[in-house]
Design a protein around this motif. Structure first.
Motif, mmCIF file in Angstrom:
data_model
loop_
_atom_site.group_PDB
_atom_site.id
_atom_site.type_symbol
_atom_site.label_atom_id
_atom_site.label_comp_id
_atom_site.label_asym_id
_atom_site.label_seq_id
_atom_site.Cartn_x
_atom_site.Cartn_y
_atom_site.Cartn_z
ATOM 1 N N LEU A 53 0.837 -1.192 0.000
ATOM 2 C CA LEU A 53 0.000 0.000 0.000
ATOM 3 C C LEU A 53 0.874 1.244 0.000
ATOM 4 N N ILE A 54 0.781 2.017 -1.090
ATOM 5 C CA ILE A 54 1.511 3.276 -1.207
ATOM 6 C C ILE A 54 0.503 4.411 -1.092
ATOM 7 N N ALA A 55 0.762 5.324 -0.165
ATOM 8 C CA ALA A 55 -0.135 6.454 0.055
ATOM 9 C C ALA A 55 0.592 7.751 -0.260
ATOM 10 N N GLY A 56 -0.112 8.678 -0.902
ATOM 11 C CA GLY A 56 0.474 9.976 -1.206
ATOM 12 C C GLY A 56 0.203 10.390 -2.636
ATOM 13 N N GLN A 57 0.192 11.683 -2.868
ATOM 14 C CA GLN A 57 -0.105 12.219 -4.189
ATOM 15 C C GLN A 57 1.127 12.722 -4.919
ATOM 16 N N GLU A 58 2.222 12.898 -4.213
ATOM 17 C CA GLU A 58 3.502 13.281 -4.806
ATOM 18 C C GLU A 58 4.563 12.352 -4.246
ATOM 19 N N VAL A 59 5.593 12.090 -5.049
ATOM 20 C CA VAL A 59 6.620 11.170 -4.582
ATOM 21 C C VAL A 59 7.282 11.686 -3.311
ATOM 22 N N GLU A 60 7.346 13.004 -3.156
ATOM 23 C CA GLU A 60 8.004 13.574 -1.981
ATOM 24 C C GLU A 60 7.262 13.262 -0.685
ATOM 25 N N ASP A 61 5.946 13.006 -0.772
ATOM 26 C CA ASP A 61 5.205 12.696 0.460
ATOM 27 C C ASP A 61 4.672 11.264 0.476
ATOM 28 N N LEU A 135 -0.634 -4.591 -5.254
ATOM 29 C CA LEU A 135 -0.325 -3.166 -5.224
ATOM 30 C C LEU A 135 -1.603 -2.353 -5.058
ATOM 31 N N ALA A 136 -1.580 -1.418 -4.118
ATOM 32 C CA ALA A 136 -2.732 -0.539 -3.894
ATOM 33 C C ALA A 136 -2.240 0.868 -3.604
ATOM 34 N N TRP A 137 -3.139 1.830 -3.808
ATOM 35 C CA TRP A 137 -2.800 3.247 -3.600
ATOM 36 C C TRP A 137 -3.923 3.955 -2.862
ATOM 37 N N ALA A 138 -3.523 4.893 -2.009
ATOM 38 C CA ALA A 138 -4.474 5.775 -1.333
ATOM 39 C C ALA A 138 -3.959 7.203 -1.465
ATOM 40 N N PRO A 139 -4.834 8.168 -1.684
ATOM 41 C CA PRO A 139 -4.373 9.558 -1.821
ATOM 42 C C PRO A 139 -3.624 10.064 -0.596
#
Length: 239
Positions: A53-61, A135-139
């Motif tokens: 689980l990857i969270a964030g809208q920009e790679v920096e965060d 693989l999953a994503w959250a804002p």
């Protein structure tokens, strides 16, 4: 390579840095270069899955969710791992397994994440199992916490970029166990030493982002002995 799952779609809001990795997951590429096809024909392993689980809208965060296994677990106590576990008969697919386990272990609401795909199963003959990284994503990082202290000691959101992050060469290591190299490891702040199978998945996932200037753990990283607290043997496998 397998066909894309019909339920796995790329959300319009998915950050651009995640799109190359999502394309690999959507068609079931082998994230570690080892797919189920290599298994003996007469071998019927247990299926399991873990949630990346990857969270964030920009790679920096951006951050990846890890959990510290309970220090009393019978298998791999106190090690850092991705949420996950064995498939149950009611699980429709690997994504269902990973999401169910993440909910049981961290309180994750599946509605808070977008499933982007599942990489090809990875063989683990020594555990008579295969593991599919989902693989999953959250804002943004969902509000989570350990739900069962017998399984999860704590949760960690490991940053992707910046100082002391997963892509900072300063924290890259080659783990050593009783004089034998175990592969890539990450010496994260707060005594969070990540090694073994989980570290290999993280290293492969980071490489799959295909970002210029974003290094993955190098083969010439310092060799360090795995800390005693992260290597205690258990009396038997639990899951």
């Amino acid at each position: 390579m397998s066909a894309a799952h019909p339920a796995w779609t790329t959300p319009a809001a998915l950050p651009s840095f995640l799109r190359p990795l999502a394309r690999h997951a959507a068609v079931g590429d082998a994230v570690l270069g080892r797919a189920l096809q290599e298994a003996p024909r007469d071998w019927t392993p247990r299926r399991s899955a873990v949630l990346v689980l990857i969270a964030g809208q920009e790679v920096e965060d951006a951050q990846i969710l890890l959990e510290e296994r309970s220090h009393t677990m019978r298998s791999q106590p106190a090690q850092f791992a991705l949420p996950g576990g064995r498939a149950e008969p009611e699980d429709a697919d690997d994504a269902a397994t990973a999401l169910r386990e993440a909910r049981e272990e961290t309180g994750l609401d599946p509605a808070d994440v977008h499933v982007l795909g599942a990489f090809a199963p990875i063989l683990m003959p020594f555990r008579d199992a295969t593991v599919s990284p989902v693989l999953a994503w959250a804002p943004r990082p969902p509000a989570l916490g350990p739900t069962d202290p017998a399984e999860v000691e704590s949760l960690l959101w490991a940053p992707l970029a910046g100082a002391r992050s997963l892509t900072d060469p300063a924290i890259h290591r080659i783990g050593v166990l009783d004089g034998r190299a175990t592969g890539v490891a990450f010496d994260l702040p707060g005594d969070a030493f990540v090694w073994g199978f989980t570290a290999m998945i993280l290293d492969a996932v980071l490489g799959g982002l295909e970002l210029p200037g974003m290094p993955v753990a190098a083969a010439d990283a310092p060799r360090v002995e795995v800390p005693a607290v992260r290597r205690r043997p258990g009396p038997g496998a639990r899951r």
